[in-house]
Structure formats: C-alpha cells, structure tokens
Design a protein around this motif. Structure first.
Motif, PDB file in Angstrom:
ATOM      1  N   VAL A 174       0.831  -1.205   0.000  1.00 42.44           N
ATOM      2  CA  VAL A 174       0.000   0.000   0.000  1.00 42.44           C
ATOM      3  C   VAL A 174       0.866   1.255   0.000  1.00 42.44           C
ATOM      4  O   VAL A 174       0.587   2.232  -0.714  1.00 42.44           O
ATOM      5  CB  VAL A 174      -0.955  -0.002   1.210  1.00 42.44           C
ATOM      6  CG1 VAL A 174      -1.660   1.342   1.346  1.00 42.44           C
ATOM      7  CG2 VAL A 174      -1.977  -1.129   1.071  1.00 42.44           C
ATOM      8  N   ALA A 175       1.948   1.248   0.778  1.00 43.59           N
ATOM      9  CA  ALA A 175       2.837   2.407   0.844  1.00 43.59           C
ATOM     10  C   ALA A 175       3.499   2.667  -0.511  1.00 43.59           C
ATOM     11  O   ALA A 175       3.607   3.820  -0.953  1.00 43.59           O
ATOM     12  CB  ALA A 175       3.901   2.194   1.919  1.00 43.59           C
ATOM     13  N   VAL A 176       3.950   1.605  -1.170  1.00 44.63           N
ATOM     14  CA  VAL A 176       4.570   1.757  -2.490  1.00 44.63           C
ATOM     15  C   VAL A 176       3.573   2.343  -3.486  1.00 44.63           C
ATOM     16  O   VAL A 176       3.901   3.263  -4.250  1.00 44.63           O
ATOM     17  CB  VAL A 176       5.103   0.400  -2.989  1.00 44.63           C
ATOM     18  CG1 VAL A 176       5.485   0.470  -4.467  1.00 44.63           C
ATOM     19  CG2 VAL A 176       6.302  -0.038  -2.158  1.00 44.63           C
ATOM     20  N   VAL A 177       2.363   1.832  -3.475  1.00 42.98           N
ATOM     21  CA  VAL A 177       1.333   2.345  -4.388  1.00 42.98           C
ATOM     22  C   VAL A 177       1.015   3.803  -4.082  1.00 42.98           C
ATOM     23  O   VAL A 177       0.868   4.627  -4.988  1.00 42.98           O
ATOM     24  CB  VAL A 177       0.067   1.468  -4.287  1.00 42.98           C
ATOM     25  CG1 VAL A 177      -1.076   2.087  -5.093  1.00 42.98           C
ATOM     26  CG2 VAL A 177       0.351   0.064  -4.788  1.00 42.98           C
ATOM     27  N   ALA A 178       0.925   4.147  -2.801  1.00 46.53           N
ATOM     28  CA  ALA A 178       0.625   5.533  -2.418  1.00 46.53           C
ATOM     29  C   ALA A 178       1.725   6.488  -2.853  1.00 46.53           C
ATOM     30  O   ALA A 178       1.452   7.583  -3.376  1.00 46.53           O
ATOM     31  CB  ALA A 178       0.403   5.617  -0.912  1.00 46.53           C
ATOM     32  N   VAL A 179       2.980   6.077  -2.647  1.00 46.41           N
ATOM     33  CA  VAL A 179       4.109   6.931  -3.043  1.00 46.41           C
ATOM     34  C   VAL A 179       4.113   7.167  -4.540  1.00 46.41           C
ATOM     35  O   VAL A 179       4.283   8.300  -5.022  1.00 46.41           O
ATOM     36  CB  VAL A 179       5.447   6.306  -2.585  1.00 46.41           C
ATOM     37  CG1 VAL A 179       6.628   7.012  -3.222  1.00 46.41           C
ATOM     38  CG2 VAL A 179       5.565   6.367  -1.070  1.00 46.41           C
ATOM     39  N   ARG A 180       3.924   6.115  -5.302  1.00 45.06           N
ATOM     40  CA  ARG A 180       3.932   6.259  -6.772  1.00 45.06           C
ATOM     41  C   ARG A 180       2.749   7.095  -7.245  1.00 45.06           C
ATOM     42  O   ARG A 180       2.892   7.908  -8.159  1.00 45.06           O
ATOM     43  CB  ARG A 180       3.887   4.877  -7.407  1.00 45.06           C
ATOM     44  CG  ARG A 180       3.899   4.895  -8.934  1.00 45.06           C
ATOM     45  CD  ARG A 180       5.107   5.614  -9.467  1.00 45.06           C
ATOM     46  NE  ARG A 180       5.257   5.395 -10.901  1.00 45.06           N
ATOM     47  CZ  ARG A 180       6.039   6.123 -11.688  1.00 45.06           C
ATOM     48  NH1 ARG A 180       6.770   7.123 -11.174  1.00 45.06           N
ATOM     49  NH2 ARG A 180       6.141   5.863 -12.978  1.00 45.06           N
ATOM     50  N   THR A 181       1.610   6.931  -6.618  1.00 50.59           N
ATOM     51  CA  THR A 181       0.440   7.719  -6.992  1.00 50.59           C
ATOM     52  C   THR A 181       0.680   9.203  -6.740  1.00 50.59           C
ATOM     53  O   THR A 181       0.330  10.045  -7.575  1.00 50.59           O
ATOM     54  CB  THR A 181      -0.798   7.244  -6.209  1.00 50.59           C
ATOM     55  OG1 THR A 181      -1.046   5.862  -6.514  1.00 50.59           O
ATOM     56  CG2 THR A 181      -2.023   8.058  -6.585  1.00 50.59           C
ATOM     57  N   LEU A 182       1.309   9.523  -5.616  1.00 48.57           N
ATOM     58  CA  LEU A 182       1.645  10.917  -5.330  1.00 48.57           C
ATOM     59  C   LEU A 182       2.649  11.466  -6.348  1.00 48.57           C
ATOM     60  O   LEU A 182       2.558  12.634  -6.761  1.00 48.57           O
ATOM     61  CB  LEU A 182       2.191  11.052  -3.917  1.00 48.57           C
ATOM     62  CG  LEU A 182       1.201  10.825  -2.769  1.00 48.57           C
ATOM     63  CD1 LEU A 182       1.908  10.859  -1.431  1.00 48.57           C
ATOM     64  CD2 LEU A 182       0.099  11.882  -2.819  1.00 48.57           C
ATOM     65  N   GLN A 183       3.604  10.630  -6.757  1.00 45.94           N
ATOM     66  CA  GLN A 183       4.577  11.065  -7.758  1.00 45.94           C
ATOM     67  C   GLN A 183       3.888  11.407  -9.083  1.00 45.94           C
ATOM     68  O   GLN A 183       4.159  12.457  -9.689  1.00 45.94           O
ATOM     69  CB  GLN A 183       5.619   9.977  -7.989  1.00 45.94           C
ATOM     70  CG  GLN A 183       6.595   9.768  -6.851  1.00 45.94           C
ATOM     71  CD  GLN A 183       7.552   8.639  -7.131  1.00 45.94           C
ATOM     72  OE1 GLN A 183       7.372   7.858  -8.086  1.00 45.94           O
ATOM     73  NE2 GLN A 183       8.601   8.521  -6.322  1.00 45.94           N
ATOM     74  N   LEU A 184       3.008  10.522  -9.520  1.00 45.28           N
ATOM     75  CA  LEU A 184       2.336  10.763 -10.791  1.00 45.28           C
ATOM     76  C   LEU A 184       1.355  11.922 -10.701  1.00 45.28           C
ATOM     77  O   LEU A 184       1.195  12.700 -11.654  1.00 45.28           O
ATOM     78  CB  LEU A 184       1.599   9.496 -11.225  1.00 45.28           C
ATOM     79  CG  LEU A 184       2.478   8.288 -11.572  1.00 45.28           C
ATOM     80  CD1 LEU A 184       1.633   7.091 -11.966  1.00 45.28           C
ATOM     81  CD2 LEU A 184       3.452   8.649 -12.685  1.00 45.28           C
ATOM     82  N   ALA A 185       0.733  12.083  -9.535  1.00 48.01           N
ATOM     83  CA  ALA A 185      -0.197  13.198  -9.367  1.00 48.01           C
ATOM     84  C   ALA A 185       0.540  14.529  -9.361  1.00 48.01           C
ATOM     85  O   ALA A 185       0.021  15.553  -9.784  1.00 48.01           O
ATOM     86  CB  ALA A 185      -0.992  13.020  -8.075  1.00 48.01           C
TER      87      ALA A 185
END
Length: 287
Positions: A275-286
């Motif tokens: 979940v943390a990895v997905v959240a970090v990547r989502t913030l990067q793309l956002a």
C-alpha cells in the motif's frame, strides 16, 4: 525451531535434520513416513487415522499451522480456473477486457480520452492484472508452473495461508511494476504470483532441510529468462519473488506459541508495504 541436527525422538542416538511436518519432532529415516509434503512421524500418522495416542496428533496441523484437508489442491484448482476463465473471456470479447483490467499507472488508451490507470483511482488493476493473459504460451507456462508449485505449498501451508501468499505475491509484483515501470507501460499475467510461489518453495524446502539445489537452479533459470527475454515485466517477477519469499519465511518460521500473531503480522506488514509503495507512486504521478 532449531534446524540443526538433533537426535530422533524415538532413536536419540541417531542424528537427523528432518522433522515431522505435523508435530515437528525430529525423526530419523527409519521413522519417516512419506506425506504429501515432507515426512510424518509414526504417531502422527496413527493419530491421523484415529488410532494414535499422542496429544498433538489428535488435531493434525501442517508445518505452518494449517489443517490437513482431503483435497490439498482445491485453492490451486480455483486459482487456475479463474485464470483460464478470464483468458477465455479475453479470447471471446477482445482487447476491451484487457484495457479494462491490465495494469498501468496512467495513460490515455485512445487519443482525446480521459487518463486511466492506478494513479486515477483504478486500484483494482493491481489485482485483476494478475489473472489476465493474452498469449497462449504465456498462460500455458504460468498455469503449468502454478500446478507444479501450488499443491505442495497449499498442503504445507493450509488453504488460507496459501491463498494469502498467492495474492500478496501477485500484489507485490504489481506494486513494483507500478513503481518502476513507465506510467503507460502495460503489465499483465500471473508471473508475479508464480515467482512468489517459487520463492516460498525455496523457503519451505530450507525449513524442512531438503535439497535446495533443484529449486535454486529453477529460480536462477527463471531469473535469466526474466532479464534476457523481451516483453517481460521483470519488475513484476522481482516484486512477487521478494514478497512471496518474505511472507513464506514468516509463515513457516513462526514460533508455535505465537504462530497466529507472527503470521498475521507478516501478512499485514507485506500488505502495508504494498500500500505504501502504491501511495508513493500515486503521489509522484499526481505531482
């Protein structure tokens, strides 16, 4: 449990590194009774048939604490059936199903259409992509691997733990692919989960003091293919392998008096990392 050589519980003068997969007592070759996975001691075998007297044999458990069942391949059959069923749907419907379920971070599937992907809130793609295949050779190789690796692990871990291992391995592969790959690079297939099962097999064999050379050779060969063949998501393979190995280690090495706590914590920690990895990547793309 200590895996160093100790004396057989029935023949203390005979050193052994093998333990009963039910009660975990050390057993020498004369006391080993072959089971679906590993070996059992004579008392646990008798207890399983209702004739034993050892208290720990009255409720047989696998090496990871799961219950012995009549069909140790049931979950593997269901997972295989889900993969094949979705593949048939893809053959029947076409690319529309693939576009809706495959993994990618953020992309416009056609010009002048809204962006789609995990970064746009379609988190289900992290899981659905692990059941999705297009090429016949792709699904054939993955399903053969699942049928080869799955049943022994399911028998050793128990159904619930085995299913958790499979799902977390698949999600781990998807998470690393989402983190590292280009946002518009699609990824699909059960390979991440399969690599997790391969890593778990290595952990289980090491726990049972079995010969590690065959599974290590198979793992090395698959990693060579991963990094040399084109159109392979190495991120999904490596992510599944790392998560599957870590989860399996927690499942089979959990101390008996704290087994449930350690196993829940292991699976929970793996899920939190994903979940943390997905959240970090989502913030990067956002951003």
């Amino acid at each position: 449990m200590n895996d160093q050589a100790v004396g057989c519980y029935r023949h203390p003068d005979r050193e052994t590194g093998i333990r009963c997969v039910r009660c975990e007592r050390p057993i020498c070759p004369d006391c080993m009774v072959s089971a679906s996975v590993g070996f059992q001691c004579p008392e646990c075998v008798a207890g399983g048939s209702g004739t034993g007297h050892h208290p720990r044999a009255q409720t047989p458990r696998t090496i990871a604490g799961g219950t012995h069942v009549a069909d140790p391949r049931l979950v593997t059959k269901i997972l295989l059936g889900m993969n094949v069923a979705l593949w048939i749907v893809v053959l029947s419907v076409g690319d529309r199903v693939v576009d809706d379920l495959e993994l990618f971070g953020r992309a416009a599937l056609t010009p002048f259409t809204p962006l789609e992907g995990v970064a746009e809130g379609q988190w289900y793609r992290l899981l659905t992509a692990t059941f999705l295949h297009q090429e016949p050779m792709h699904i054939a190789f993955n399903m053969l691997s699942l049928w080869f690796l799955g049943p022994p692990l399911e028998a050793a871990l128990g159904r619930v733990r085995y299913l958790a291992l499979y799902v977390l391995s698949g999600l781990g592969g998807s998470a690393l692919a989402y983190l590292v790959a280009a946002p518009n690079q699609p990824s699909l297939g059960a390979s991440g989960a399969i690599f997790g099962l391969l890593g778990a097999t290595a952990v289980l064999l090491r726990r049972l003091n079995y010969d590690m050379r065959p599974v290590v050779a198979l793992l090395v060969l698959n990693l060579i293919f991963t990094f040399t063949w084109s159109n392979i998501s190495w991120e999904a393979h490596v992510g599944g392998l790392v998560v599957g190995t870590a989860v399996a280690f927690g499942l089979v090495h959990a101390p008996r008096d704290k087994r449930a706590l350690v196993q829940y914590a292991t699976c929970g920690a793996a899920l939190l990392v994903i979940v943390a990895v997905v959240a970090v990547r989502t913030l990067q793309l956002a951003g």
